[in-house]
Design a protein around this motif. Structure first.
Motif, mmCIF file in Angstrom:
data_model
loop_
_atom_site.group_PDB
_atom_site.id
_atom_site.type_symbol
_atom_site.label_atom_id
_atom_site.label_comp_id
_atom_site.label_asym_id
_atom_site.label_seq_id
_atom_site.Cartn_x
_atom_site.Cartn_y
_atom_site.Cartn_z
ATOM 1 N N LEU A 1 -7.735 2.578 7.952
ATOM 2 C CA LEU A 1 -7.004 1.707 7.043
ATOM 3 C C LEU A 1 -6.846 0.310 7.630
ATOM 4 O O LEU A 1 -7.014 -0.697 6.923
ATOM 5 C CB LEU A 1 -5.635 2.303 6.730
ATOM 6 N N LEU B 1 -3.125 4.755 -2.502
ATOM 7 C CA LEU B 1 -4.100 5.374 -1.612
ATOM 8 C C LEU B 1 -4.130 6.884 -1.836
ATOM 9 O O LEU B 1 -3.269 7.609 -1.357
ATOM 10 C CB LEU B 1 -3.742 5.059 -0.160
ATOM 11 N N GLY C 1 0.903 5.466 0.068
ATOM 12 C CA GLY C 1 0.194 6.714 0.287
ATOM 13 C C GLY C 1 0.998 7.908 -0.186
ATOM 14 O O GLY C 1 1.999 7.776 -0.890
ATOM 15 N N LEU D 1 0.842 -1.177 0.000
ATOM 16 C CA LEU D 1 0.000 0.000 0.000
ATOM 17 C C LEU D 1 0.886 1.238 0.000
ATOM 18 O O LEU D 1 1.844 1.317 0.783
ATOM 19 C CB LEU D 1 -0.916 0.022 1.225
ATOM 20 N N HIS E 1 -7.853 7.902 -0.396
ATOM 21 C CA HIS E 1 -7.038 7.941 0.806
ATOM 22 C C HIS E 1 -7.948 7.804 2.027
ATOM 23 O O HIS E 1 -9.038 8.379 2.058
ATOM 24 C CB HIS E 1 -6.285 9.280 0.862
#
Length: 300
Positions: A163, A221, A141, A139, A256
């Motif tokens: 999350l 994300l 971000g 993942l 997000h």
């Protein structure tokens, strides 16, 4: 507790019982369903949702633009507007020649002492990454917020809790079978979006992390992470629902978690994105002739 009940309780994907209102508070039922119009949120909840700020392309030219966003508790770190496209120019910078040869320990040390951009001047901690370094899921971000900067770990605070709940619904965990990282390793001042040169100078670290993890699927994300990985200026709406690619690894784009804290109706869309990522992961295993649940050595 059954999975569907858990999703209703933890992620808010289930129905909400509300008081019946006027015709203006109802939305049409799905075509052909034969059902009555569905009531929306009750007035107090609806008023609170309508008070949320809305992203506009040019606020100065929009007569009915909403008031500035109210202060948010530092625990939330919510600078994102995932639906708005950006138009950042591409930047080319020098890449360290040895970056592709660094192992985990050396790469972590390099990031901790990095001074390749001015973000190093105000950081408390670099945020390298967390999780299983041989995970099948990765993942990615945007950049650290205030809490991440203090703790040196990505996705903490309320967004991190959400999350973790999303991952739990997929039988995933940052402690065992997921690796989580950010495009940027240092917090931008005021949680602003990183500048193009900052992204370009930090991207080699992320690229090396992906090479070391060797994930079967990447979940991007948020708008900024998706645009950075895919070299795209598209909005989340235009990038969702497809399987993209980053250096040979399938990429699925979703919102997000911090954005979802403000835009609750989009949680259902995020769940659909995670289901697409799960299917993409299963397809990747099938292409390798490996069944889901096989031990890690067999999947590599």
């Amino acid at each position: 507790m059954a999975l569907d009940e858990w999703l209703v309780e933890e992620l808010g994907f289930g129905p909400v019982w509300v008081r019946r209102g006027t015709h203006a508070d109802a939305v049409p039922a799905p075509a052909g369903s034969g059902e009555a119009p569905i009531e929306t949120q009750p007035a107090p909840v609806r008023a609170a949702m309508e008070a949320e700020p809305v992203a506009v392309e040019n606020q100065a030219d929009t007569a009915d633009a909403r008031a500035p966003e109210p202060p948010v508790a530092p625990d939330d770190d919510l600078p994102w507007t995932d639906e708005a496209p950006s138009h950042a120019p591409a930047v080319t910078v020098d890449v360290p020649e040895d970056i592709d040869a660094l192992d985990w320990a050396t790469l972590s040390e390099r990031v901790a002492g990095c001074e390749r951009c001015r973000l190093c001047e105000r950081r408390t901690n670099t945020v390298f990454g967390v999780g299983d370094p041989e995970a099948d899921w990765m993942l990615i971000g945007e950049a650290p917020g205030e809490n991440e900067d203090k703790q040196g770990e990505p996705f903490v605070g309320q967004a991190g809790k959400l999350l973790d709940n999303m991952l739990r619904a997929l039988s995933l965990s940052r402690e065992s079978n997921v690796y989580i990282a950010n495009v940027i390793k240092c917090r931008p001042p005021g949680n602003r979006n990183p500048e193009p040169d900052e992204v370009a100078r930090c991207e080699p670290y992320l690229r090396r992390q992906v090479e070391l993890v060797k994930p079967k699927v990447i979940v991007a994300l948020g708008r900024f992470a998706a645009q950075s990985l895919l070299r795209s200026e598209g909005s989340i709406a235009s990038l969702r629902g497809q399987v993209h690619e980053y250096r040979g690894v399938p990429v699925v784009v979703t919102y997000h978690p911090a954005y979802l804290l403000r835009s609750l109706p989009d949680k259902a869309k995020a769940w659909a994105d995670l289901c697409l990522a799960r299917k993409t992961y299963a397809d990747a295993l099938a292409a390798l002739g490996v069944e889901a649940g096989a031990d890690k050595a067999a999947r590599r």
